[in-house]
Design an enzyme around this catalytic site. Structure first.
Site, mmCIF file in Angstrom:
data_model
loop_
_atom_site.group_PDB
_atom_site.id
_atom_site.type_symbol
_atom_site.label_atom_id
_atom_site.label_comp_id
_atom_site.label_asym_id
_atom_site.label_seq_id
_atom_site.Cartn_x
_atom_site.Cartn_y
_atom_site.Cartn_z
ATOM 1 N N ASP A 198 1.856 6.970 -7.509
ATOM 2 C CA ASP A 198 1.908 5.572 -7.943
ATOM 3 C C ASP A 198 3.240 4.983 -7.481
ATOM 4 O OD1 ASP A 198 1.245 3.149 -9.112
ATOM 5 O OD2 ASP A 198 0.658 4.020 -11.020
ATOM 6 N N GLU B 162 0.635 -3.943 -17.013
ATOM 7 C CA GLU B 162 1.587 -2.841 -17.038
ATOM 8 C C GLU B 162 2.716 -3.091 -18.045
ATOM 9 O OE1 GLU B 162 1.614 -0.489 -13.138
ATOM 10 O OE2 GLU B 162 1.760 -2.554 -12.468
#
Length: 746
Positions: free
Chosen positions: A306, A516
């Site tokens: 990621d 997020e």
């Protein structure tokens, strides 16, 4: 024939022996193995390097709109650093023609100017449709798709998304999110398919099959990416990218199954959990990435990091003493491609590590073989360019109709006192609340921009909730007073004055868009100004319909009894405004069911598959505001004749279960038939119940249908004390609706 296509043909036909040997060694095709044998170490390390689009744009690091490719920077990335992958949007969503120009410029350099003409693989977060393309078909976010309990709709979403990002020239989608949503504070809950592993697993298979369907013989539509492997969604604090503490037995019981389902469905890539489990960052763990994911689950594709998470092993998690050491740890643990993403440090350090002997070149060959194989399966060696004719059906009526249907079937009716809903169209309505007039609130993050919060960028070709209501009853019958913003009072008094002149109030509550870490919260309670708005409106005695547009179950207990009706809309996508209006006015009968438990209190987070000790007495009990699997309809359903074909099973037997469902109301409707299984005694404390099968059926008034399920031996298993699947003899209970039947496993 030109370029790499010709090279691969020559290599495959003139060096078959060596190619076959390389294929057996690396698990790739002979032609890919032959190409790998022609590559320098620098070219190989470049294939493992993924950078963000901004790096090759004018003005970097302060890229401005309109975004422009800097050809000198692009050539530096592809010719000097041999970069194999690019991702992201750069600024905000582009049109299809602009995307095609961007991808063409990148592939021109990759396939015409590099030594081996290897195309770039471009990746994007298209998590509920092609959200980084203007005018794309946008479905509900994953949590809403799970609320449909309809895998066929999820598969259709995958097919539509694949078509529309392929139309842009993008062949890799960083989706689906297969984290299990068992921590409602977590800001990415709306990206999950809910709290249940079985429901999420069914949806995972459907989405992967839809996304990766073949566009031509042997060529995938779009590569799916199962993320975020593993345990990312269960941080102890509820905050994004913070530690999870998960015993291995629990990890295997709840968090692993959706990834196993995706691997079984053939998912081509996996993205890794940004954080850590029990003090071990997943990017550094050969146990999670090799032993478990590859050896046990059987995954054969590309493992990608990621965003900046190899760097984070040094700078944030601090398990590596330097960035160079972090690169070594991650690559040796099993990372094939680094989402670096904003510089070339990964390339520099990995190259040095191989030359020093700290990373074997065989490990590089293994990773690069997988990356090249993926590119081959996506047809990039045949044609890496966008095809203008491939956009012919972009956002066509068929695609938009599918997204609207998904939104309609996701919306969940949680309360309907005195059958207030559906509303008559000839009434006076006050619409209020912070989500009534915003398209961004309907869509959430990963839409047009990362946070999805640039309201001014949203196309106005689909209505807000307010606009959709006005279209049904006429603008003269609808008064709009915002009353509050999400967390700030504007003018509640004005809303009260308007309510007194209305027949009904529709209060659209919820959250502003987020994604997020910026979505972290410290209190699950819906912000106080919204609660005050509904409380004040209820005092007028005008019935209040609450519409919740939110990515997680913000607690509303203070107003639940004051609302006459409550609709859970989740993040329903671009067509969510129309879908809400269709439900409110009875054009569509609601059929959504909660894929999560909706808590009554922000510190009472017991889940549906709790243990008996969590529901033992008045002090310990499963007492949510609305339970998992719950959802009302404008008709009624009755269950009868629950039949098991055996009362006693032996190991290896299957169990056929049938039940009759009847529509006992006055209008047609869809019902989700849910089968739960209870293991009444086990060596590891059993859950009170676990979802094992479901089926959505449509029934006309008075119609009956017999629904059939088959349970197998695996359905009776659990993760035992040795952390392995275990089956024990004893009594089990099957529950469907308000019916139950027991059987014994010998």
């Amino acid at each position: 024939m030109k370029g790499l296509q010709a090279l691969l043909l020559v290599l495959a036909t003139t060096a078959v022996g060596a190619g076959e040997l390389g294929a057996r060694r690396t698990g790739v095709s002979p032609s890919v193995a032959a190409l790998l044998g022609q590559m320098t170490l620098e070219e190989k390390v470049g294939q493992m390097t993924q950078i963000s689009l901004e790096v090759v744009c004018k003005g970097y690091p302060s890229v401005q709109e309109p975004l422009e490719i800097d050809m000198a920077s692009l050539r530096r990335a592809l010719l000097d650093y041999h970069v194999g992958s690019i991702l992201n949007v750069g600024t905000s969503a582009h049109t299809v023609p602009r995307w095609q120009q961007i991808i063409t410029a990148i592939q021109d350099v990759a396939t015409k100017e590099t030594r081996l003409r290897i195309p770039v693989i471009y990746g994007i977060d298209a998590v509920h449709g092609a959200g980084y393309t203007l005018g794309a078909t946008l479905f509900p976010q994953h949590l809403g798709m799970a609320a449909t309990w309809e895998p066929d709709l999820v598969r259709t979403e995958g097919e539509v998304t694949a078509y529309e990002i392929r139309a842009c020239g993008i062949p890799w989608n960083f989706s689906p999110v297969l984290d299990i949503g068992r921590q409602p504070l977590w800001p990415r809950l709306w990206e999950t398919f809910g709290e249940d592993p079985y429901l999420a697993s069914v949806m995972a298979r459907a989405y992967v099959h839809g996304l990766q369907g073949q566009t031509s013989p042997g060529i995938l539509g779009v590569a799916a990416c199962a993320k975020h492997y593993l345990g990312y969604s269960f941080p102890l604090t509820g905050k994004d990218r913070t530690p999870a503490w998960i015993p291995e037995r629990m990890l295997r019981e709840y968090f692993l199954p959706p990834f196993q389902a995706a691997v079984d469905a053939g998912v081509k890539t996996v993205m890794v959990n940004s954080s850590e489990i029990n003090g071990i960052p997943v990017h550094s763990s050969s146990y999670y990435l090799k032993d478990l994911l590859r050896d046990e689950l059987g995954f054969q594709g590309v493992i990608v990091s990621d965003w900046a998470d190899i760097r984070n092993l040094h700078e944030r998690e601090r398990i590596a003493s330097s960035l160079k050491e972090a690169v070594r740890v991650a690559v040796m643990a099993g990372i094939d491609m680094s989402m670096v993403p904003l510089d070339f440090t990964f390339y520099d350090h990995l190259l040095a590590l191989v030359r020093e002997g700290a990373v074997p070149e065989a490990r590089i060959d293994e990773a690069v073989g997988r990356i090249l194989q993926l590119k081959a399966e996506l047809g990039l060696f045949v044609n890496p360019y966008p095809q203008p004719e491939g956009a012919e059906h972009f956002a066509c009526e068929q695609h938009r109709a599918a997204a609207l249907q998904a939104a309609q079937e996701s919306i969940t009716l949680l309360k309907n006192s005195a059958n207030l809903l559906p509303l008559r169209p000839n009434i006076k309505i006050l619409v209020t609340g912070p989500t009534a007039a915003k398209r961004s609130s309907l869509n959430g993050g990963w839409t047009i921009t990362w946070q999805g919060d640039r309201e001014e960028l949203y196309p106005n070709d689909t209505p807000t909730i307010l606009e959709a209501i006005r279209a049904v009853v006429g603008p003269e019958r609808v008064k709009y007073v915002p009353g509050v913003e999400v967390a700030r009072e504007i003018d509640i008094k004005a809303a009260i004055t308007a309510a007194r002149k209305a027949d009904v109030v529709i209060a659209c509550l919820g959250e502003d868009p987020y994604c997020e870490t910026p979505g972290n919260i410290t209190d699950l309670t819906l912000p106080e100004p919204q609660l005050r708005l509904v409380s004040a409106l209820a005092e007028t005695k005008v019935p209040v319909v609450v519409v919740l547009v939110e990515g997680r179950p913000r607690t509303i207990t203070a107003i639940a009894n004051k609302a006459a009706a409550i609709l859970m809309a989740y993040l329903p996508g671009a067509h969510g405004g129309q879908a809400v209006a269709d439900i409110l006015f009875g054009r569509v009968n609601p059929s959504g069911k909660l894929p999560i438990t909706y808590p009554k209190a922000c510190n009472d987070l017991t889940l549906y598959d709790h243990k008996y000790s969590e529901n033992a007495n008045s002090f310990n009990r499963y007492d949510p505001l609305f339970p998992f699997g719950f959802g009302l309809s404008y008709t009624t359903f009755a269950y009868s004749d629950l039949v098991l074909d055996k009362s006693t099973l032996r190991r290896g037997d299957s169990l056929a279960v049938s039940v009759t469902v009847q529509n006992t109301g006055s209008r047609s409707g869809k019902e989700v038939v849910q089968l739960y299984l209870s293991d009444l005694c086990a060596s590891v404390t059993p859950s009170v119940r676990r979802l094992k099968r479901f089926s959505k059926v449509e029934l006309m008034p008075g119609e009956r249908k017999t629904v059939r399920f088959v349970l197998n031996e695996k359905d009776l298993s659990f993760i035992g004390r040795d952390n392995r699947p275990t089956i024990e003899p004893g009594e089990f209970m099957v529950r469907v609706g308000d019916l139950e039947q027991s059987f014994v496993l010998q």
